[in-house]
Design a protein around this motif. Structure first.
Motif, PDB file in Angstrom:
ATOM      1  N   GLU A  46      43.443  47.657  -0.434  1.00 25.83           N
ATOM      2  CA  GLU A  46      44.467  47.822   0.297  1.00 25.83           C
ATOM      3  C   GLU A  46      45.365  48.600   0.377  1.00 25.83           C
ATOM      4  O   GLU A  46      45.784  49.139  -1.193  1.00 25.83           O
ATOM      5  N   LYS A  86      44.173  54.576   7.032  1.00 33.68           N
ATOM      6  CA  LYS A  86      42.301  54.995   7.208  1.00 33.68           C
ATOM      7  C   LYS A  86      42.005  56.116   5.926  1.00 33.68           C
ATOM      8  O   LYS A  86      41.516  55.882   5.174  1.00 33.68           O
ATOM      9  N   TYR A  95      48.628  54.546  13.877  1.00 28.97           N
ATOM     10  CA  TYR A  95      48.677  54.101  13.264  1.00 28.97           C
ATOM     11  C   TYR A  95      48.446  52.251  14.325  1.00 28.97           C
ATOM     12  O   TYR A  95      48.647  51.627  13.471  1.00 28.97           O
ATOM     13  N   ASN A 139      46.623  51.644  17.118  1.00 28.93           N
ATOM     14  CA  ASN A 139      45.324  51.549  16.756  1.00 28.93           C
ATOM     15  C   ASN A 139      44.610  51.060  16.004  1.00 28.93           C
ATOM     16  O   ASN A 139      43.387  50.669  15.780  1.00 28.93           O
ATOM     17  N   TYR A 140      45.270  51.075  14.723  1.00 31.73           N
ATOM     18  CA  TYR A 140      44.240  50.781  13.734  1.00 31.73           C
ATOM     19  C   TYR A 140      43.787  49.816  12.920  1.00 31.73           C
ATOM     20  O   TYR A 140      44.464  48.872  13.514  1.00 31.73           O
ATOM     21  N   GLN A 141      42.821  49.037  12.801  1.00 37.80           N
ATOM     22  CA  GLN A 141      41.974  47.893  12.495  1.00 37.80           C
ATOM     23  C   GLN A 141      40.431  47.578  11.540  1.00 37.80           C
ATOM     24  O   GLN A 141      40.508  48.476  11.147  1.00 37.80           O
ATOM     25  N   PRO A 142      41.401  47.100  10.372  1.00 32.94           N
ATOM     26  CA  PRO A 142      40.902  46.919   9.266  1.00 32.94           C
ATOM     27  C   PRO A 142      39.290  47.298   9.409  1.00 32.94           C
ATOM     28  O   PRO A 142      38.178  47.084   8.524  1.00 32.94           O
ATOM     29  N   GLU A 143      38.906  46.465  10.506  1.00 35.36           N
ATOM     30  CA  GLU A 143      37.340  46.515  10.622  1.00 35.36           C
ATOM     31  C   GLU A 143      36.713  47.749  10.535  1.00 35.36           C
ATOM     32  O   GLU A 143      35.563  48.356  10.734  1.00 35.36           O
ATOM     33  N   GLU A 144      37.001  48.992  10.963  1.00 34.70           N
ATOM     34  CA  GLU A 144      36.664  49.537  11.472  1.00 34.70           C
ATOM     35  C   GLU A 144      36.582  50.397   9.498  1.00 34.70           C
ATOM     36  O   GLU A 144      35.579  51.931   9.647  1.00 34.70           O
ATOM     37  N   GLN A 145      37.092  49.714   8.279  1.00 39.59           N
ATOM     38  CA  GLN A 145      36.714  50.322   7.150  1.00 39.59           C
ATOM     39  C   GLN A 145      35.751  49.812   6.493  1.00 39.59           C
ATOM     40  O   GLN A 145      36.192  48.877   5.769  1.00 39.59           O
TER      41      GLN A 145
END
Length: 265
Positions: A113, A121, A140, A142-148
């Motif tokens: 993290e 990102k 910022y 719109n960030y989703q942790p699942e995108e990484q």
């Protein structure tokens, strides 16, 4: 704190010492030799005495004395007579221990993290008033942790590497594994997260640069892709034209052969 032994010339820890006749004696834990250091010698003050002139004698003219100091021989106190007989030894040279390697916590929050103040990102520095990242363009909110996404195999390999951080061969094996699985970009992000937590980590900086170098060797540039597609298109057009001409020639030959046969009958 360490000192250098005069006998074996090694750096050994300063653990025990004793005083002897006003001096310091340190015993080397490696060879057992003693290193002695005595107190600095003192100098006796200069005194000048003038004899009184005898009765009836002419006065002696005074001679000007230079104000420059005159070096005097050192006076050794009686209690330190042992140092005069013993060989002169230099003072102990104390060497400070160098700081150890940079150690970062091994928790999942520190390994995977990014800390506050950076883009979640691309891990680039983040401005407080900015709404989006100037590096990757992420908004910022719109960030989703699942995108990484990070595979379990690579996550476990990164945890194992964190416990052996100073071994560069382990870093090389991890990058080779990431290249084979197509996750080299994710390894670069993990190195940037490490640098965000520990900015002075030279190993993490070297790993990040090595990931960039390998990525430039593996991924072709857009110019190469465009050039390759143009050549392929031209080759396909040429092959189609040659095939059409061959088929046309064969058709003419067959037609002529059929006319010859029909004329014979």
């Amino acid at each position: 704190m360490k000192f250098q032994c005069d006998a074996c010339e090694r750096l050994v820890p300063l653990e025990t010492y004793r005083t002897e006749a006003g001096g310091l004696v340190v015993t080397c834990g490696r060879c057992g030799a003693d290193s002695r250091v005595g107190p600095p010698a003192t100098t006796a003050p200069r005194t000048e005495a003038r004899a009184a002139p005898a009765a009836g004698a002419a006065p002696v003219p005074s001679v000007p004395v230079s104000s420059a100091p005159v070096p005097s021989a050192p006076v050794v106190p009686p209690s330190e007579s042992w140092s005069a007989a013993a060989p002169v030894t230099p003072a102990l040279r104390v060497v400070r221990s160098e700081p150890g390697p940079v150690v970062a916590p091994l928790t999942d929050d520190a390994l995977f993290e990014p800390p506050p103040g950076v883009c979640p990102k691309c891990v680039a520095p983040r401005r407080e008033e900015a709404l989006s990242c100037p590096q990757c363009g992420l908004v910022y909110v719109n960030y989703q942790p699942e995108e990484q996404p990070l595979s379990d195999v690579l996550a476990e390999a990164w945890r194992t590497l964190a416990a052996r951080w100073e071994e560069w061969d382990a870093h090389d094996r991890l990058m080779t594994l990431a290249v084979g699985r197509g996750e080299l970009a994710m390894v670069g992000r993990l190195y940037r997260i490490r640098l965000a937590h520990v900015p002075d980590d030279a190993v993490a900086r070297r790993g990040r640069d090595e990931v960039v170098r390998r990525a430039t060797l593996v991924v072709p540039s857009s110019t190469d892709l465009v050039g390759t597609s143009d050549v392929s298109r031209r080759l396909k057009t040429l092959a189609a034209g040659v095939g059409f001409i061959v088929v046309l020639v064969l058709a003419v030959l067959v037609f002529q052969h059929l006319r010859t046969l029909s004329a014979g009958y």
